[in-house]
Design a protein around this motif. Structure first.
Motif, PDB file in Angstrom:
ATOM      1  N   LEU A   1       0.833  -1.204   0.000  1.00  7.84           N
ATOM      2  CA  LEU A   1       0.000   0.000   0.000  1.00  7.84           C
ATOM      3  C   LEU A   1       0.865   1.251   0.000  1.00  7.84           C
ATOM      4  N   ILE A   2       1.951   1.208   0.797  1.00  2.00           N
ATOM      5  CA  ILE A   2       2.821   2.376   0.852  1.00  2.00           C
ATOM      6  C   ILE A   2       3.479   2.626  -0.506  1.00  2.00           C
ATOM      7  N   THR A   3       3.921   1.550  -1.138  1.00  2.00           N
ATOM      8  CA  THR A   3       4.500   1.703  -2.475  1.00  2.00           C
ATOM      9  C   THR A   3       3.499   2.313  -3.437  1.00  2.00           C
ATOM     10  N   LEU A   4       2.289   1.773  -3.395  1.00  2.00           N
ATOM     11  CA  LEU A   4       1.261   2.268  -4.316  1.00  2.00           C
ATOM     12  C   LEU A   4       0.939   3.733  -4.028  1.00  2.00           C
ATOM     13  N   HIS A   5       0.919   4.053  -2.758  1.00  2.00           N
ATOM     14  CA  HIS A   5       0.649   5.431  -2.371  1.00  2.00           C
ATOM     15  C   HIS A   5       1.745   6.360  -2.888  1.00  2.00           C
ATOM     16  N   ASN A   6       2.993   5.897  -2.774  1.00  2.00           N
ATOM     17  CA  ASN A   6       4.106   6.692  -3.290  1.00  2.00           C
ATOM     18  C   ASN A   6       4.038   6.827  -4.803  1.00  2.00           C
TER      19      ASN A   6
ATOM     20  N   VAL B   1      -7.556   1.162  13.905  1.00  2.00           N
ATOM     21  CA  VAL B   1      -7.356   2.608  13.962  1.00  2.00           C
ATOM     22  C   VAL B   1      -5.895   2.990  13.726  1.00  2.00           C
ATOM     23  N   SER B   2      -4.976   2.350  14.450  1.00  2.00           N
ATOM     24  CA  SER B   2      -3.584   2.783  14.343  1.00  2.00           C
ATOM     25  C   SER B   2      -3.062   2.536  12.934  1.00  2.00           C
ATOM     26  N   CYS B   3      -3.390   1.366  12.410  1.00  2.00           N
ATOM     27  CA  CYS B   3      -2.910   1.005  11.078  1.00  2.00           C
ATOM     28  C   CYS B   3      -3.501   1.921  10.023  1.00  2.00           C
ATOM     29  N   GLY B   4      -4.794   2.218  10.163  1.00  2.00           N
ATOM     30  CA  GLY B   4      -5.461   3.056   9.180  1.00  2.00           C
ATOM     31  C   GLY B   4      -4.948   4.492   9.216  1.00  2.00           C
ATOM     32  N   LEU B   5      -4.711   5.012  10.427  1.00  2.00           N
ATOM     33  CA  LEU B   5      -4.276   6.403  10.535  1.00  2.00           C
ATOM     34  C   LEU B   5      -2.849   6.590  10.046  1.00  2.00           C
ATOM     35  N   GLU B   6      -2.043   5.546  10.230  1.00  2.00           N
ATOM     36  CA  GLU B   6      -0.624   5.605   9.929  1.00  2.00           C
ATOM     37  C   GLU B   6      -0.341   5.972   8.465  1.00  2.00           C
ATOM     38  N   MET B   7      -1.115   5.369   7.568  1.00  2.00           N
ATOM     39  CA  MET B   7      -0.759   5.478   6.159  1.00  2.00           C
ATOM     40  C   MET B   7      -1.497   6.567   5.399  1.00  2.00           C
ATOM     41  N   CYS B   8      -2.667   6.988   5.897  1.00  2.00           N
ATOM     42  CA  CYS B   8      -3.562   7.748   5.035  1.00  2.00           C
ATOM     43  C   CYS B   8      -3.285   9.253   5.068  1.00  2.00           C
ATOM     44  N   ASP B   9      -3.928   9.967   4.111  1.00  2.00           N
ATOM     45  CA  ASP B   9      -3.892  11.424   4.101  1.00  2.00           C
ATOM     46  C   ASP B   9      -5.172  11.984   4.705  1.00  2.00           C
ATOM     47  N   LYS B  10      -6.259  11.266   4.490  1.00  2.00           N
ATOM     48  CA  LYS B  10      -7.548  11.764   4.958  1.00  2.00           C
ATOM     49  C   LYS B  10      -8.260  10.683   5.743  1.00  2.00           C
ATOM     50  N   VAL B  11      -9.072  11.114   6.678  1.00  2.00           N
ATOM     51  CA  VAL B  11      -9.769  10.183   7.547  1.00  2.00           C
ATOM     52  C   VAL B  11     -11.258  10.469   7.502  1.00  2.00           C
ATOM     53  N   ALA B  12     -12.058   9.423   7.421  1.00  2.00           N
ATOM     54  CA  ALA B  12     -13.499   9.611   7.511  1.00  2.00           C
ATOM     55  C   ALA B  12     -14.042   8.626   8.523  1.00  2.00           C
ATOM     56  N   LEU B  13     -15.105   9.032   9.199  1.00  2.00           N
ATOM     57  CA  LEU B  13     -15.791   8.129  10.111  1.00  2.00           C
ATOM     58  C   LEU B  13     -17.224   8.002   9.610  1.00  2.00           C
ATOM     59  N   GLN B  14     -17.592   6.784   9.266  1.00  2.00           N
ATOM     60  CA  GLN B  14     -18.921   6.577   8.688  1.00  2.00           C
ATOM     61  C   GLN B  14     -19.815   5.900   9.719  1.00  2.00           C
ATOM     62  N   VAL B  15     -20.945   6.539  10.009  1.00  2.00           N
ATOM     63  CA  VAL B  15     -21.905   5.961  10.944  1.00  2.00           C
ATOM     64  C   VAL B  15     -23.285   6.069  10.330  1.00  2.00           C
ATOM     65  N   MET B  16     -24.039   5.009  10.359  1.00  2.00           N
ATOM     66  CA  MET B  16     -25.420   5.016   9.877  1.00  2.00           C
ATOM     67  C   MET B  16     -25.541   5.583   8.467  1.00  2.00           C
ATOM     68  N   GLY B  17     -24.637   5.216   7.617  1.00  2.00           N
ATOM     69  CA  GLY B  17     -24.729   5.649   6.231  1.00  2.00           C
ATOM     70  C   GLY B  17     -24.354   7.100   5.991  1.00  2.00           C
ATOM     71  N   ARG B  18     -23.760   7.755   6.986  1.00  2.00           N
ATOM     72  CA  ARG B  18     -23.332   9.143   6.785  1.00  2.00           C
ATOM     73  C   ARG B  18     -21.887   9.294   7.205  1.00  2.00           C
ATOM     74  N   PHE B  19     -21.218  10.313   6.654  1.00  2.00           N
ATOM     75  CA  PHE B  19     -19.892  10.639   7.142  1.00  2.00           C
ATOM     76  C   PHE B  19     -20.060  11.555   8.350  1.00  2.00           C
ATOM     77  N   ALA B  20     -19.713  11.030   9.538  1.00  2.00           N
ATOM     78  CA  ALA B  20     -19.819  11.867  10.735  1.00  2.00           C
ATOM     79  C   ALA B  20     -18.599  12.764  10.836  1.00  2.00           C
ATOM     80  N   PHE B  21     -17.576  12.456  10.063  1.00  2.00           N
ATOM     81  CA  PHE B  21     -16.277  13.089  10.244  1.00  2.00           C
ATOM     82  C   PHE B  21     -15.498  12.887   8.963  1.00  2.00           C
ATOM     83  N   PHE B  22     -14.891  13.968   8.438  1.00  2.00           N
ATOM     84  CA  PHE B  22     -14.063  13.837   7.242  1.00  2.00           C
ATOM     85  C   PHE B  22     -13.008  14.934   7.302  1.00  2.00           C
ATOM     86  N   GLU B  23     -11.766  14.580   7.566  1.00  2.00           N
ATOM     87  CA  GLU B  23     -10.720  15.577   7.806  1.00  2.00           C
ATOM     88  C   GLU B  23      -9.398  15.097   7.225  1.00  2.00           C
ATOM     89  N   ASP B  24      -8.454  16.060   7.119  1.00  2.00           N
ATOM     90  CA  ASP B  24      -7.075  15.684   6.809  1.00  2.00           C
ATOM     91  C   ASP B  24      -6.483  14.986   8.023  1.00  2.00           C
TER      92      ASP B  24
END
Lengths: 226, 47, 238, 254
Positions: D185-190, D202-225
């Protein structure tokens, strides 16, 4: 168009490669067809009933039953590891998946039928060689119709919990026209009548084939959708 | 005139069938309405 | 979703329909048992026909509605059409069962056998199986777009099979003609005007009944949807 | 395969507007909107049943949305344009491999479905990349879970997609296999591939990404860098969402 053909042939190639490696399906279908014929022979007293009268019916019942095994297996194979979803992600028209599966089902069943025919000839003392060509046409038309509708319905049934039970329940009543037609035609062919005498049956079978291939092309998109 | 029994049987089946179907529909309707009432009650209690 | 006005309007409409259906059935019963003269050759049993034929008509009509709604569903993808197809298939199967029950009861005294592999009987039986399988398919799969799509495909495939079944069964039997068999067309031919009128009234009554049952069934399904929606919304959104 | 980057008509690569998916009463997505630029990596967290899988299915053209629009690589996803499907690769927890075929045959089959040329070489290189070349002639069903998952990655990126969708790819993997996946994934990201991944970790997902979203009940409760996100705080928020959801499920089933 070129891509479409290569996709269809890729699916057929894949099905055959798997079959050559495992030989699961063909042997199961063949033995099952043989068993069906044997059981019918035991249940019908051949010294009382004319073999040529019950023969065609028994032959086709064997074909259809073992064909159902093939159909059940066909999409179960795709569902196994979520392969069907991967197929649906390909830049392929959904009809390519349908035709690929249709062709491999059709070829498997036809080969199985060609293996059963000599046994049928021996068991029932009917000389098939005399009328081989018209018989093959009848088998072709009937098997095509069976596979056209069967492939559509097995793609549908493969997503149900009880797919092995539901496929025959959905499929067999719809197959009634084709069963009646092929059994009638086989009987007439074996009695030495030329194909031109049974144009109504040929027309019926051909329209069955055409209608259900057409309907499948139009509806397969709605079935192969998550 | 001696076939009255058949006529009677056929009628019994037709009317019996229709009435039975209507009856099951009523039953299902009642169950659904009960469900709805219950739901509304919970709603009003919470809201 | 339905507003409360629409519900009231619907109820008003349906109560008119209830009255009309009731009156039509009253008229039909009077006509069948009092007004219409007894048929000379078949006797009193022939009166079964006044239920039998309308039931058959009704089930064919219902299956046709399933076909049309299935096509509309696949085209528009609206739950509405799925509900109509489901309700119509259910009613169709009920009346098809009545046809298959009253048929043999009529046939026993007239033909001397409960069941004869006559073309019409056979195709009705196969039709019944097809739509029972349709309802089984619906019962087997969970509510959702998959069930609706599969059912719609089967609704289309099944209806297109009817002409093929009809001809195959017709030709199948044509090779062994049964002298005793009187096809139901044969009965219609020699009908007197009074009999025809009775049949007409009965047909009307059954058709009204179909729409009445459809209305009830569809409203029921929508109510079920509404309840499910409420349950979801109230219990998840806290 | 042509370099997929040059054929990109417009930024953003993924454009989602008010996406809804409902049928009758079932509501899987309830109005999701977001953009993803080329080369961005979005991690979507959320409890089970939040509609994460539905989101990926719609974006990859497997399911039609009820309303709203989504454009992937410049194509409307509805109707599943073949050119769009060429641009995407999907990795989910189902392996999508034929157990009776060898890895080589599997890759060749999927390559044929994509209409790729020089398949044998391509497949061999792909097998080298995931370290399965020595076992290319053994049937896949004899492989371990980790090896199968590596092969499944090779299958998903065989046609060099510019966009990757990953549906909980880490579920059921051992440490070694998940390390291989992470490296990939890191190679592909590069390499500037656009990546959308749903996960619980959580730790694994946050480590690699640029943006984070939290999806609850079919909605994005949170979408940030991802920058400026406190990991512990996010974790807390995520667990709250999961608990609320379980609470609601408990009521429903009692």
């Amino acid at each position: 168009m070129n891509l479409f053909i290569s996709q269809v042939s890729a699916i057929v190639w894949k099905d055959f490669t798997i079959e050559f490696k495992t030989r699961e399906l063909f042997s199961a279908m063949f033995i099952f067809a043989l068993l069906v014929i044997l059981i019918f022979i035991f249940s019908v007293n051949l010294s009382v009933v004319e073999a040529s009268e019950v023969g065609p019916g028994i032959l086709w019942v064997a074909f259809l039953f073992s064909g159902t095994i093939g159909l059940n297996r066909s999409f179960a194979l795709e569902k196994e590891n979520g392969c069907l979803m991967a197929l649906m992600l390909m830049p392929a028209d959904r009809t390519a998946i349908y035709f690929g599966k249709l062709i491999s089902n059709f070829v498997f069943l036809t080969i199985m039928e060609l293996f059963i025919l000599p046994l049928f000839m021996i068991f029932f003392n009917i000389d098939l060689l005399e009328h081989l060509f018209p018989l093959l046409i009848v088998i072709f038309l009937g098997t095509l119709g069976f596979c056209a509708l069967g492939t559509l319905l097995s793609s549908l049934a493969s997503n149900l919990k009880t797919r092995e039970i539901m496929l025959p329940i959905l499929l067999y009543p719809l197959l009634v026209p084709i069963v009646i037609a092929v059994v009638r035609m086989t009987g007439q062919v074996l009695a030495g009548e030329p194909l031109s005498e049974m144009m109504n049956w040929i027309g019926l079978t051909a329209s069955f084939d055409i209608i259900y291939i057409g309907v499948s092309i139009m509806t397969i998109d709605h079935i192969l959708e998550e | 005139m001696d076939y009255l029994g058949f006529l009677f049987a056929a009628n019994a089946f037709v009317w019996g069938g229709i009435i039975y179907y209507v009856f099951t529909l009523k039953q299902r309707n009642r169950a659904l309405e009960k469900d709805l009432e219950l739901l509304k009650e919970t709603l009003s209690r919470e809201g | 979703m339905m507003s409360s006005d629409a519900v009231e309007e619907n109820e008003e409409e349906s109560s008119i329909l209830v009255w009309m259906t009731g009156l039509a059935f009253l008229a039909a019963i009077i006509a069948i048992f009092i007004y219409v003269p007894t048929e000379r050759t078949e006797g009193v049993v022939q009166r079964i026909m006044y239920f039998h034929i309308p039931s058959a008509w009704l089930s064919f009509f219902a299956f046709f509605v399933v076909f049309i709604c299935s096509i509309l569903f696949l085209w528009k993808k609206e739950r509405e059409w799925d509900i109509y197809a489901h309700a119509s298939a259910e009613i169709g199967v009920i009346f098809c069962s009545l046809v298959l029950i009253t048929g043999p009861i009529w046939a026993r005294p007239i033909w001397g056998a409960w069941w004869v592999w006559d073309a019409r009987l056979t195709s009705t039986l196969i039709l019944w199986i097809i739509y029972v399988a349709y309802l089984m398919l619906r019962a087997q799969s969970e509510a959702g777009s998959m069930r609706a799509r599969y059912a719609a495909v089967l609704g289309i495939v099944g209806f297109l099979d009817i002409p093929l079944i009809h001809f195959s069964v017709l030709w199948w039997r044509a090779f062994h003609p049964q002298p005793k068999v009187i096809s139901s067309e044969g009965i219609g031919k020699g009908m007197e005007i009074g009999m025809l009128a009775t049949l007409g009234i009965s047909l009307c009554a059954f058709t009204l009944l179909y729409f009445l049952l459809m209305g009830v069934r569809v409203r029921q399904e929508k109510l079920k949807d509404e309840i499910d929606r409420l349950k979801r919304e109230t219990l998840y959104s806290s | 395969m042509v370099d997929s980057q040059t054929s990109q008509p417009s930024n953003p690569v993924i454009e989602v507007r008010k996406l809804r998916k409902e049928f009758g009463v079932l509501k899987a997505l309830d109005g999701i909107s977001f953009n993803l630029e080329r080369g961005e990596f979005l991690s979507v967290f959320g409890p089970n049943g939040a509609g994460k899988t539905t989101l990926i299915k719609i974006l990859s053209g497997l399911t039609r949305p009820s309303s709203g629009t989504a454009r992937v690589a410049g194509f409307e996803v509805e109707g599943g344009h073949p050119e769009m499907r060429r641009e995407i690769g999907v990795i989910s927890h189902s392996t999508a491999l034929y157990g009776d075929l060898t890895p080589l045959e599997n890759l060749i089959f999927f390559g044929k479905m994509y209409g790729l040329g020089r398949l044998k070489e391509l497949a061999l290189t792909a097998l080298e990349d995931v370290g399965l070349a020595p076992r290319r002639h053994d049937p896949v069903r004899t492989f371990s879970r980790g090896m199968i998952q590596r092969l499944s990655i090779a299958r998903a990126i065989l046609h060099d997609p510019s966009i990757l969708f990953l549906d909980e790819p880490f579920t059921g993997l051992d440490i070694q296999a998940s390390n291989v996946l992470k490296e990939n994934l890191i190679t592909l990201h590069n390499k500037k591939r656009t990546i959308l991944m749903t996960t619980h970790d959580v730790s694994c997902g946050l480590e690699m990404c640029d943006k984070v979203a939290l999806q609850v009940m079919g909605r994005f409760a949170f979408f940030e860098d991802v920058e400026g996100i406190n990991k512990d705080k996010f974790e807390e928020m995520y667990f709250d969402a999961v608990r609320d959801k379980q609470f609601a499920m408990g009521i429903r089933h009692s």
